[in-house]
Scaffold this motif. Structure first.
Motif, mmCIF file in Angstrom:
data_model
loop_
_atom_site.group_PDB
_atom_site.id
_atom_site.type_symbol
_atom_site.label_atom_id
_atom_site.label_comp_id
_atom_site.label_asym_id
_atom_site.label_seq_id
_atom_site.Cartn_x
_atom_site.Cartn_y
_atom_site.Cartn_z
ATOM 1 N N VAL A 95 34.525 33.220 28.824
ATOM 2 C CA VAL A 95 34.890 33.104 27.416
ATOM 3 C C VAL A 95 35.785 31.896 27.233
ATOM 4 O O VAL A 95 36.623 31.600 28.083
ATOM 5 C CB VAL A 95 35.579 34.396 26.919
ATOM 6 N N GLU A 96 35.588 31.178 26.149
ATOM 7 C CA GLU A 96 36.369 29.974 25.894
ATOM 8 C C GLU A 96 36.566 29.787 24.395
ATOM 9 O O GLU A 96 35.855 30.373 23.581
ATOM 10 C CB GLU A 96 35.664 28.748 26.481
ATOM 11 N N PHE A 97 37.541 28.969 24.074
ATOM 12 C CA PHE A 97 37.821 28.661 22.670
ATOM 13 C C PHE A 97 37.511 27.196 22.398
ATOM 14 O O PHE A 97 37.846 26.326 23.191
ATOM 15 C CB PHE A 97 39.294 28.927 22.346
ATOM 16 N N LYS A 98 36.858 26.952 21.255
ATOM 17 C CA LYS A 98 36.614 25.585 20.800
ATOM 18 C C LYS A 98 37.025 25.476 19.336
ATOM 19 O O LYS A 98 36.777 26.370 18.539
ATOM 20 C CB LYS A 98 35.131 25.210 20.958
ATOM 21 N N LYS A 99 37.631 24.364 19.008
ATOM 22 C CA LYS A 99 38.120 24.154 17.637
ATOM 23 C C LYS A 99 36.947 24.061 16.661
ATOM 24 O O LYS A 99 35.999 23.311 16.877
ATOM 25 C CB LYS A 99 38.959 22.871 17.575
ATOM 26 N N LEU A 100 37.031 24.833 15.580
ATOM 27 C CA LEU A 100 36.007 24.818 14.542
ATOM 28 C C LEU A 100 36.657 25.189 13.217
ATOM 29 O O LEU A 100 37.079 26.333 13.017
ATOM 30 C CB LEU A 100 34.884 25.808 14.870
ATOM 31 N N ASP A 101 36.752 24.231 12.320
ATOM 32 C CA ASP A 101 37.310 24.456 10.992
ATOM 33 C C ASP A 101 36.162 24.428 9.990
ATOM 34 O O ASP A 101 35.609 23.371 9.683
ATOM 35 C CB ASP A 101 38.347 23.386 10.662
ATOM 36 N N LEU A 102 35.792 25.592 9.481
ATOM 37 C CA LEU A 102 34.651 25.691 8.564
ATOM 38 C C LEU A 102 34.943 25.089 7.198
ATOM 39 O O LEU A 102 34.027 24.938 6.387
ATOM 40 C CB LEU A 102 34.222 27.150 8.422
ATOM 41 N N ALA A 103 36.199 24.745 6.946
ATOM 42 C CA ALA A 103 36.555 24.069 5.702
ATOM 43 C C ALA A 103 36.372 22.563 5.811
ATOM 44 O O ALA A 103 36.681 21.822 4.874
ATOM 45 C CB ALA A 103 38.002 24.386 5.321
ATOM 46 N N SER A 104 35.881 22.109 6.956
ATOM 47 C CA SER A 104 35.647 20.685 7.195
ATOM 48 C C SER A 104 34.254 20.496 7.768
ATOM 49 O O SER A 104 33.965 20.933 8.885
ATOM 50 C CB SER A 104 36.692 20.131 8.175
ATOM 51 N N LEU A 105 33.381 19.849 7.016
ATOM 52 C CA LEU A 105 32.022 19.612 7.512
ATOM 53 C C LEU A 105 32.036 18.712 8.736
ATOM 54 O O LEU A 105 31.195 18.848 9.629
ATOM 55 C CB LEU A 105 31.170 18.998 6.399
ATOM 56 N N GLN A 106 33.001 17.809 8.795
ATOM 57 C CA GLN A 106 33.128 16.944 9.970
ATOM 58 C C GLN A 106 33.458 17.777 11.209
ATOM 59 O O GLN A 106 32.904 17.552 12.292
ATOM 60 C CB GLN A 106 34.219 15.891 9.745
ATOM 61 N N SER A 107 34.352 18.759 11.055
ATOM 62 C CA SER A 107 34.705 19.626 12.173
ATOM 63 C C SER A 107 33.490 20.429 12.638
ATOM 64 O O SER A 107 33.270 20.592 13.844
ATOM 65 C CB SER A 107 35.831 20.593 11.764
ATOM 66 N N VAL A 108 32.683 20.910 11.697
ATOM 67 C CA VAL A 108 31.467 21.651 12.056
ATOM 68 C C VAL A 108 30.528 20.766 12.861
ATOM 69 O O VAL A 108 29.996 21.165 13.898
ATOM 70 C CB VAL A 108 30.758 22.176 10.790
ATOM 71 N N ARG A 109 30.342 19.539 12.390
ATOM 72 C CA ARG A 109 29.436 18.617 13.089
ATOM 73 C C ARG A 109 29.975 18.275 14.474
ATOM 74 O O ARG A 109 29.201 18.172 15.441
ATOM 75 C CB ARG A 109 29.256 17.348 12.251
ATOM 76 N N GLN A 110 31.277 18.089 14.603
ATOM 77 C CA GLN A 110 31.869 17.774 15.907
ATOM 78 C C GLN A 110 31.718 18.944 16.873
ATOM 79 O O GLN A 110 31.442 18.751 18.063
ATOM 80 C CB GLN A 110 33.342 17.411 15.722
ATOM 81 N N PHE A 111 31.899 20.155 16.357
ATOM 82 C CA PHE A 111 31.740 21.350 17.187
ATOM 83 C C PHE A 111 30.316 21.433 17.732
ATOM 84 O O PHE A 111 30.099 21.666 18.930
ATOM 85 C CB PHE A 111 32.061 22.601 16.355
ATOM 86 N N VAL A 112 29.338 21.226 16.858
ATOM 87 C CA VAL A 112 27.932 21.297 17.272
ATOM 88 C C VAL A 112 27.601 20.175 18.245
ATOM 89 O O VAL A 112 26.911 20.391 19.255
ATOM 90 C CB VAL A 112 27.007 21.236 16.042
#
Length: 326
Positions: A95-112
C-alpha cells in the motif's frame, strides 16, 4: 424574492428530509455484512480519498487481501498515516500514498502520468473522495467545488485511466470502476446551462447535483464499455449515512445533533465500505452486464433522470468539452 428563497430553502428542506428518511431506514435495517472475499494477489487498485473514512476502510480491506493499493489524496500527512496504520495491521501489505488533488486538473493529470510510467496493471478504480456542503468557492480551474471535486475530477481521472483498465480486464475477470455516490442524487437536478451554480448558489443543491452527475456518468460509462465489448464494469454505490468527517460543514446545531446520534443512527466507516468492497471484489459480479446502482449490498432502482439517455449523453459530452477531451 420568492424565487430566491425557494432556490435556497427548497434544497435544504429536501436534503434534510431525505437524510431523516435514510436514518430511519438504517435504524430498522441491518447493515450489509461483507461476505468473505477471495484473495487479491496481483490485483492493483486505486482508491481516491483513502486516507480516512470509507476510503481508508476500502484500502485497508483490499490490502489485507493482498492487493497492491494506491491511495490517492490531497492530504499527504493523512495519507502516509493511513499507509502506516495498514502496514501495522498487515505486515506484508502493498500500500502506498500518492498526491492527488481532485480540485486541480493538473494534479489529476500528473497523478495519472506518474502511474502510467510504472507500467502497472489497473484492475480496480474506486472514485471515493468527496466534499459536502462546503461554502461557495471555485476549484483551481474555475469550477464550482462540489461539481469539480465530486464529479469532474473523477471523470477526468477515470477517462485518463480507461486504457489501463481495459488492458487489465480479461473476460470473465473484468476490471471495475466503483463510483461512491449518495442517496442525495435522488433530489439532484442537472442544469447543463449552469453546472457551476452561478445563477443562485446553494451548497445543498450543488452537492446533490454533483452526486446525480456522478451516477449519470457511472451509468453511461458502463453502457459505453459494454457496447464497445471492453472487459470493464462500472458501478455506483450509495454507502448510506456514515459517521465520517464529511459532515464537518453542517451548521453548528446540526453538527452537534449528528455527533450525538452518530453511534445510534449512522453507519460506521467499515459498514459504509461494505457495499463498495462488494462491487469492487465480489466474484458474483464478474462480467456483470448491468453495472447499476447499489446500496446495502443490493442493486436498487433509482430516480427516472438516472435512466434518461439524452441527459446522460448531454452531460457526458459537456464534460468532455469542459475538460478539453475528445
Amino acid at each position: 424574492m420568492v424565487s430566491v428563497l425557494r432556490a435556497y430553502l427548497l434544497p435544504v428542506l429536501k436534503l434534510y428530509l431525505l437524510g431523516l428518511k435514510v436514518l430511519l431506514a438504517q435504524l430498522f435495517c441491518r447493515p450489509f455484512r461483507l461476505p468473505v472475499m477471495p484473495r487479491q494477489d496481483g490485483t492493483v487498485a486505486i482508491v481516491t480519498g483513502g486516507g480516512r473514512g470509507i476510503g481508508f476502510e476500502v484500502a485497508r480491506h483490499m490490502a489485507g487481501l493482498g492487493a497492491h493499493v494506491i491511495i490517492g489524496g490531497r492530504n499527504e500527512k493523512e495519507g502516509l498515516a493511513a499507509v502506516r496504520r495498514i502496514c501495522e495491521e498487515h505486515k506484508e501489505a502493498k500500500v502506498e500514498f500518492k498526491k492527488l488533488d481532485l480540485a486541480s486538473l493538473q494534479s489529476v493529470r500528473q497523478f495519472v502520468q506518474s502511474f502510467k510510467k510504472r507500467g502497472l496493471p489497473l484492475n480496480i478504480l474506486v472514485n471515493n473522495a468527496g466534499i459536502m456542503l462546503v461554502p461557495e468557492g471555485r476549484t483551481e480551474d474555475g469550477f464550482e467545488q462540489h461539481f469539480g471535486v465530486n464529479y469532474l475530477g473523477h471523470f477526468l481521472l477515470t477517462w485518463l485511466l480507461l486504457d489501463n483498465l481495459k488492458a487489465s480486464g480479461k473476460c470473465p475477470n473484468f476490471s471495475r470502476v466503483v463510483n461512491v455516490s449518495s442517496s442525495a442524487h435522488r433530489i439532484g437536478n442537472i442544469r447543463l446551462n449552469d453546472l457551476n451554480s452561478c445563477e443562485c448558489y446553494s451548497a445543498h443543491a450543488a452537492y446533490c447535483q454533483s452526486k446525480l452527475a456522478q451516477l449519470l456518468f457511472s451509468t453511461h460509462l458502463h453502457q459505453e464499455l459494454r457496447y464497445g465489448g471492453f472487459p470493464v464494469s462500472s458501478f455506483a454505490v450509495d454507502p448510506g449515512m456514515v459517521d465520517t468527517a464529511l459532515y464537518h460543514h453542517l451548521s453548528t446545531p446540526l453538527r452537534l445533533a449528528q455527533s450525538a446520534t452518530a453511534r445510534l443512527l449512522f453507519k460506521t466507516p467499515a459498514e459504509g465500505a461494505a457495499t463498495v468492497l462488494y462491487t469492487a471484489l465480489s466474484p458474483a459480479l464478474e462480467g456483470e452486464c448491468e453495472g447499476g446502482y447499489w446500496a446495502n449490498g443490493c442493486k436498487e432502482m433509482t430516480t427516472p433522470p438516472t435512466f434518461d439517455p439524452q441527459l446522460q449523453l448531454s452531460l457526458w459530452e459537456t464534460s468532455l468539452q469542459l475538460l478539453g477531451l475528445e
